[in-house]
Scaffold this active site. Structure first.
Site, PDB file in Angstrom:
ATOM      1  N   VAL A 227      10.505   8.270  -6.612  1.00 18.94           N
ATOM      2  CA  VAL A 227      11.432   7.116  -6.400  1.00 18.94           C
ATOM      3  C   VAL A 227      11.781   6.547  -7.734  1.00 18.94           C
ATOM      4  CG1 VAL A 227      11.361   4.795  -5.159  1.00 18.94           C
ATOM      5  CG2 VAL A 227      10.052   6.918  -4.273  1.00 18.94           C
TER       6      VAL A 227
ATOM      7  N   ASN B 278       4.862   6.907 -13.417  1.00 17.09           N
ATOM      8  CA  ASN B 278       5.266   8.449 -13.457  1.00 17.09           C
ATOM      9  C   ASN B 278       6.576   7.886 -13.819  1.00 17.09           C
ATOM     10  OD1 ASN B 278       3.020   9.795 -12.602  1.00 17.09           O
ATOM     11  ND2 ASN B 278       3.455   9.457 -10.507  1.00 17.09           N
TER      12      ASN B 278
ATOM     13  N   HIS C 293       7.779   1.732 -10.494  1.00 17.86           N
ATOM     14  CA  HIS C 293       6.773   1.256  -9.609  1.00 17.86           C
ATOM     15  C   HIS C 293       5.256   1.530 -10.348  1.00 17.86           C
ATOM     16  CE1 HIS C 293       8.076   5.317  -8.135  1.00 17.86           C
ATOM     17  NE2 HIS C 293       6.959   5.343  -8.209  1.00 17.86           N
TER      18      HIS C 293
ATOM     19  N   ARG D  65       0.710  -1.196   0.159  1.00 15.00           N
ATOM     20  CA  ARG D  65      -0.027  -0.047   0.133  1.00 15.00           C
ATOM     21  C   ARG D  65       0.981   1.143  -0.191  1.00 15.00           C
ATOM     22  NH1 ARG D  65      -4.958  -1.752  -0.087  1.00 15.00           N
ATOM     23  NH2 ARG D  65      -5.374  -3.634   1.154  1.00 15.00           N
TER      24      ARG D  65
ATOM     25  N   HIS E  44       1.616   2.084 -10.290  1.00 16.20           N
ATOM     26  CA  HIS E  44       0.501   2.668  -9.070  1.00 16.20           C
ATOM     27  C   HIS E  44      -0.652   1.895  -9.384  1.00 16.20           C
ATOM     28  CE1 HIS E  44       2.322   6.415  -7.464  1.00 16.20           C
ATOM     29  NE2 HIS E  44       3.201   6.372  -8.603  1.00 16.20           N
TER      30      HIS E  44
ATOM     31  N   ILE F  96       2.007   4.824   1.074  1.00 14.29           N
ATOM     32  CA  ILE F  96       2.062   5.404   2.352  1.00 14.29           C
ATOM     33  C   ILE F  96       1.118   6.675   2.351  1.00 14.29           C
ATOM     34  CG2 ILE F  96       4.108   6.935   2.088  1.00 14.29           C
ATOM     35  CD1 ILE F  96       5.183   5.985   4.687  1.00 14.29           C
TER      36      ILE F  96
HETATM   37  P1  AMP Z   1       5.974   8.617  -7.649  1.00 16.07           P
HETATM   38  O1  AMP Z   1       5.984   9.899  -7.225  1.00 16.07           O
HETATM   39  O2  AMP Z   1       5.165   8.032  -9.074  1.00 16.07           O
HETATM   40  O3  AMP Z   1       7.562   8.280  -7.729  1.00 16.07           O
HETATM   41  O4  AMP Z   1       5.562   7.647  -6.570  1.00 16.07           O
HETATM   42  C1  AMP Z   1       6.223   7.329  -5.346  1.00 16.07           C
HETATM   43  C2  AMP Z   1       5.158   6.772  -4.395  1.00 16.07           C
HETATM   44  O5  AMP Z   1       5.837   6.273  -3.129  1.00 16.07           O
HETATM   45  C3  AMP Z   1       4.354   8.138  -3.557  1.00 16.07           C
HETATM   46  O6  AMP Z   1       2.933   7.750  -4.068  1.00 16.07           O
HETATM   47  C4  AMP Z   1       4.555   7.941  -2.263  1.00 16.07           C
HETATM   48  O7  AMP Z   1       3.418   8.164  -1.492  1.00 16.07           O
HETATM   49  C5  AMP Z   1       5.031   6.434  -2.028  1.00 16.07           C
HETATM   50  N1  AMP Z   1       6.091   6.051  -1.025  1.00 16.07           N
HETATM   51  C6  AMP Z   1       7.178   6.891  -0.691  1.00 16.07           C
HETATM   52  N2  AMP Z   1       7.490   5.890   0.491  1.00 16.07           N
HETATM   53  C7  AMP Z   1       6.923   5.102   0.647  1.00 16.07           C
HETATM   54  C8  AMP Z   1       6.862   4.081   1.730  1.00 16.07           C
HETATM   55  N3  AMP Z   1       8.066   3.883   2.506  1.00 16.07           N
HETATM   56  N4  AMP Z   1       5.813   2.843   1.559  1.00 16.07           N
HETATM   57  C9  AMP Z   1       5.184   3.168   0.713  1.00 16.07           C
HETATM   58  N5  AMP Z   1       4.828   3.790  -0.268  1.00 16.07           N
HETATM   59  C10 AMP Z   1       5.888   5.173  -0.322  1.00 16.07           C
END
Ligand code: AMP
Ligand code: ZN
Length: 119
Positions: A101, A92, A105, A35, A107, A37
């Protein structure tokens, strides 16, 4: 000395390794789903490859089967969450598109009406 490897510095590599806590909802041989965060919808799950790839196109180029696995896992999570085939998948790519990040990943968003186009 060589640069530290992503397994030490990358948040999602560390999460996959179990060094960062996460609410994991599904796993496969190649992927981990957990999930977000900071959820943007009732269901907001991130699906990541176990191996480090910076973005979706690097994954598609270097490990196409792992990219397909992300999509299959996302669909399995959507099914388990009762989304009945109504969901959005987003990669993204690049800071200008909101990537924060740099371990790719997928979404998975659902559980509310989703407007189009997204912001
Ligand atoms: P992006 O902006 O597409 O790189 O998405 C990164 C996503 O990672 C964001 O939606 C954050 O809320 C999520 N995120 C960052 N750190 C964590 C974490 N420790 N656990 C779960 N989700 C995270
Ligand atoms: Zn990584």
């Amino acid at each position: 000395m060589s640069d530290p490897s992503p397994s030490e510095t990358c948040l999602f590599c560390r999460l996959v390794a179990g060094d960062v806590p996460a609410e994991v909802v599904h796993t496969s041989d190649g992927s981990v789903a957990f999930r977000d965060i900071n959820p943007q919808a009732p269901t907001h799950v991130l699906v990541v490859p176990r191996e480090h790839h910076a973005n979706a196109v690097e994954l598609a180029t270097q490990a196409p089967e792992a990219l397909a696995d992300l999509v299959r896992v996302a669909d399995a999570v959507a099914e388990a969450e009762g989304l009945a085939g109504d969901y959005r998948l987003v990669f993204n790519t690049g800071a200008g598109a909101g990537q924060t990040v740099f371990h790719t990943h997928l979404h998975l968003l659902g559980g509310r009406p989703l407007t189009w186009p997204p912001g």
